[in-house]
Write an enzyme that holds these catalytic residues in place. Structure first.
Site, PDB file in Angstrom:
ATOM      1  N   THR A  31       0.857  -1.175   0.000  1.00 42.00           N
ATOM      2  CA  THR A  31       0.000   0.000   0.000  1.00 42.00           C
ATOM      3  C   THR A  31       0.896   1.230   0.000  1.00 42.00           C
ATOM      4  O   THR A  31       1.986   1.190   0.572  1.00 42.00           O
ATOM      5  CB  THR A  31      -0.932   0.033   1.234  1.00 42.00           C
ATOM      6  N   CYS A  79      -2.273   4.972  -5.161  1.00 42.44           N
ATOM      7  CA  CYS A  79      -3.029   4.116  -4.248  1.00 42.44           C
ATOM      8  C   CYS A  79      -3.165   2.802  -4.978  1.00 42.44           C
ATOM      9  O   CYS A  79      -3.491   2.787  -6.178  1.00 42.44           O
ATOM     10  CB  CYS A  79      -4.394   4.717  -3.929  1.00 42.44           C
TER      11      CYS A  79
END
Length: 229
Positions: free
Chosen positions: A83, A197
């Site tokens: 992430t 993202c």
């Protein structure tokens, strides 16, 4: 082949992409029935999202360090945080383990080199866009300039990540909004757009826009494969 440690589940929607691409990469490189040696710690994301919303990064860091230590104990030779946002605490995680952390900024820089880009547009959570834990190393280590959308567009992107993409909702209306933001950043001089993202690549594809995309899942996987192979 070395063993890769993964901190995943943030969200699991994109962790699936990591696992698939890692295994496909090893199979393509080695052939036959070869697959990637992986130790994964996949978190329950809801408590982490709540802590982030409360600006309780101490608790976030403690939970991620626990996961990092678990993959190290499981035999991982290196670690990736699957992430972008959690790279805010990458230094603390690296300090807690004895294996190298393969940082997302290095992966993004690799993508920028492939596209021949020196000015990047960055999309992601508000944390990723508004804080400098990715933009600073990109600038200081690689000399890359980073621009972000205005506050209204940042809010749209941030909300769509948590309310839609992390929940598996892929909406045409949202894609159209992203395309407009991306084209606006290209008009401002961005030579490539960082999908900062790991879920955004599930929504926006290269054929949707006129400017090159750096999908951070793909870029991070390529960095990891270079290490494990």
């Amino acid at each position: 082949m070395k063993t890769l440690g993964i901190l995943g589940g943030m969200s699991w929607e994109s962790t699936i992409s990591y696992y698939k691409l890692l295994n496909e990469g090893v199979r393509d490189a080695l052939g036959g029935l070869h697959s990637c040696r992986v130790v994964m710690h996949s978190v329950d994301f809801a408590p982490f999202a709540d802590q982030m919303g409360k600006n309780d990064w101490k608790s976030v860091t403690a939970g991620l360090i626990e996961g990092a230590k678990s993959v190290e104990a499981g035999g991982a030779d290196a670690l990736i945080i699957a992430t972008n946002t959690m790279h805010k605490v990458a230094d603390e995680i690296q300090s807690a383990v004895n294996i190298p952390l393969l940082h997302m900024a290095d992966a993004i820089a690799g993508g920028a080199k492939k596209t021949g880009s020196s000015k990047l547009g960055l999309l992601g959570t508000a944390f990723t866009m508004e804080q400098d834990f990715l933009s600073r190393p990109l600038k200081e280590k690689y000399g890359l300039d980073v621009i972000i959308p205005d506050s209204e567009k940042r809010s749209m992107v941030h909300c769509s990540i948590f309310d839609e993409l992390c929940c598996g909702k892929i909406l045409d209306k949202t894609r159209a909004g992203y395309v407009k933001i991306i084209e606006d950043m290209a008009a401002q001089g961005a030579e490539a757009i960082v999908l900062g993202c790991t879920e955004i690549g599930l929504l926006v594809k290269p054929d949707d826009v006129s400017v090159p995309l750096i999908d951070t899942v793909q870029a991070h996987v390529e960095l990891a494969l270079d290490y494990v192979l």
